[in-house]
Design a protein around this motif. Sequence first.
Motif, PDB file in Angstrom:
ATOM      1  N   ARG A 264       0.864  -1.181   0.000  1.00 49.55           N
ATOM      2  CA  ARG A 264       0.000   0.000   0.000  1.00 49.55           C
ATOM      3  C   ARG A 264       0.895   1.224   0.000  1.00 49.55           C
ATOM      4  NH1 ARG A 264      -3.040  -0.887   4.312  1.00 49.55           N
ATOM      5  NH2 ARG A 264      -4.505  -2.114   3.081  1.00 49.55           N
ATOM      6  N   ARG A 265       0.774   2.035  -1.035  1.00 47.54           N
ATOM      7  CA  ARG A 265       1.573   3.254  -1.195  1.00 47.54           C
ATOM      8  C   ARG A 265       3.077   2.960  -1.071  1.00 47.54           C
ATOM      9  NH1 ARG A 265      -1.328   7.880  -1.200  1.00 47.54           N
ATOM     10  NH2 ARG A 265       0.440   9.131  -0.498  1.00 47.54           N
ATOM     11  N   GLY A 266       3.494   1.881  -1.715  1.00 47.78           N
ATOM     12  CA  GLY A 266       4.913   1.566  -1.793  1.00 47.78           C
ATOM     13  C   GLY A 266       5.502   0.880  -0.586  1.00 47.78           C
ATOM     14  N   LYS A 267       4.687   0.451   0.365  1.00 47.10           N
ATOM     15  CA  LYS A 267       5.192  -0.234   1.564  1.00 47.10           C
ATOM     16  C   LYS A 267       4.430  -1.542   1.777  1.00 47.10           C
ATOM     17  CE  LYS A 267       6.517   4.012   4.030  1.00 47.10           C
ATOM     18  NZ  LYS A 267       7.968   3.748   4.036  1.00 47.10           N
ATOM     19  N   LEU A 268       5.116  -2.523   2.378  1.00 44.03           N
ATOM     20  CA  LEU A 268       4.462  -3.784   2.700  1.00 44.03           C
ATOM     21  C   LEU A 268       3.339  -3.551   3.698  1.00 44.03           C
ATOM     22  CD1 LEU A 268       7.500  -6.216   3.031  1.00 44.03           C
ATOM     23  CD2 LEU A 268       5.556  -6.530   1.486  1.00 44.03           C
ATOM     24  N   VAL A 269       2.195  -4.187   3.450  1.00 45.45           N
ATOM     25  CA  VAL A 269       1.044  -4.046   4.346  1.00 45.45           C
ATOM     26  C   VAL A 269       1.288  -4.779   5.660  1.00 45.45           C
ATOM     27  CG1 VAL A 269      -1.404  -4.585   4.631  1.00 45.45           C
ATOM     28  CG2 VAL A 269      -0.566  -3.744   2.421  1.00 45.45           C
ATOM     29  N   ASP A 270       1.843  -5.978   5.573  1.00 44.30           N
ATOM     30  CA  ASP A 270       2.069  -6.806   6.769  1.00 44.30           C
ATOM     31  C   ASP A 270       3.509  -7.301   6.762  1.00 44.30           C
ATOM     32  OD1 ASP A 270       1.661  -8.279   9.063  1.00 44.30           O
ATOM     33  OD2 ASP A 270       0.716  -9.976   8.028  1.00 44.30           O
ATOM     34  N   PRO A 271       4.463  -6.455   7.135  1.00 41.78           N
ATOM     35  CA  PRO A 271       5.879  -6.831   7.016  1.00 41.78           C
ATOM     36  C   PRO A 271       6.290  -7.937   7.974  1.00 41.78           C
ATOM     37  CG  PRO A 271       5.661  -4.726   8.154  1.00 41.78           C
ATOM     38  CD  PRO A 271       4.294  -5.088   7.648  1.00 41.78           C
TER      39      PRO A 271
END
Length: 421
Positions: A348-355
Amino acid sequence: MFAKSKSFLFSMSKLFHHHHHQQWREMGAMAKVRLKWVKNKNLDHIIDTETDLKAACILKDAIKRSPTGFLTAKSVADWQKLLGLTVPVLRFLRRYPTLFHEFPHARYASLPCFKLTETALMLDSQEEIIHQSHESDTVERLCRLLMMMRTRTVSLRSLHSLKFDLGLPDNYEKTLVMRYPDHFCFVKASNGNPCLKLVTWRDEFAFSALQKRNERDAVTGEDGLYREFKRGQSALTFAISFPRGYGAQKKVKAWMDEFQKLPYISPYEDASNIDPESDLMEKRAVGVLHELLSLTIHKKTKRNYLRSMRGELNIPHKFTRLFTRYPGIFYLSLKCKTTTVILKEGYRRGKLVDPHPLTRLRDKFYHVMRTGFLYRARGVGMVSKEELLLDKVDDEGPEEEGSEEEEIVEGSELEEDSEDE
């Protein structure tokens, strides 16, 4: 809860295939819709940064494995293609003095050598802690990968390619696998290649990420679709995030509505009874690729890594078209002279949702790399030990470039049979 899912879903697939086969074959919309490739700058940026990150991690592990504790520039000179780099390996090593300390060889003063800095060793020790504390999660992901294979085996060559993406420890063959003889064993394929095989089918793992997501929604009351699915009254749907301009097109919407209504066949089910040319099999193949990408900790991998397992996964020979036909589910990046496929719902927006904890540590690893690149002239003291504490690992991730930036690339055709590096 899913102990009986294998037999339940198998009987479902037989029922739908027997009574509704013609219905799935006559969906004209599914056969006619063609979408242009849309470039996503945020997701491309992730490939850019993580290509260097992966190369640095591989070199870190290689130095750690070396009996001398260092590598010479000569020994890694021909690793450029292996590491996926666009610059010579020696230049790459010199870019990151916070990780790799350069010194002259004891006998050959003109031969550069590289060992790990204290910072790199500290990050590596934290990585070991994560591998140990999340070992059960790693074992489950490895079991699920094998359970998706037709013969419950995967070649070690294919598995080695996926090692970074799956978050396997560097020496997983000698440590992880050997500690679980009731889960895994080594065998040889008919061509003599060494493979890893699943010893016993694990019912407790035989449910997909899509099923788990729908189950969570059902428990929280957000979606009754999963309860209907368990009663055999509905199909499970994929999360869709269309590129700009596609979602409002009536033709595309009608096509995706028909696709979502098709029965969901779990990637852990026997699909041998389904017509390989049917729309139902296409949805099953999309589900297999969705699940495999869900098993990776960065929710992405190279297309060629999937190609090497195509037969075992029972997906079409020309499977790249599945990624281009379903741009609301997958994204293909052409960055860094290779083709990488990304599960869009994972970001989401260039970042992992659930890192995963390992991806968070790799974010810290990249921070150290970037710091060394920016301040090379000022030495390795630019990163404090306090910054590297495990509980200080933040959700840095790749730098965000504002909102999702997408661009339809006119005339772009992704070559189905082209080979990556």
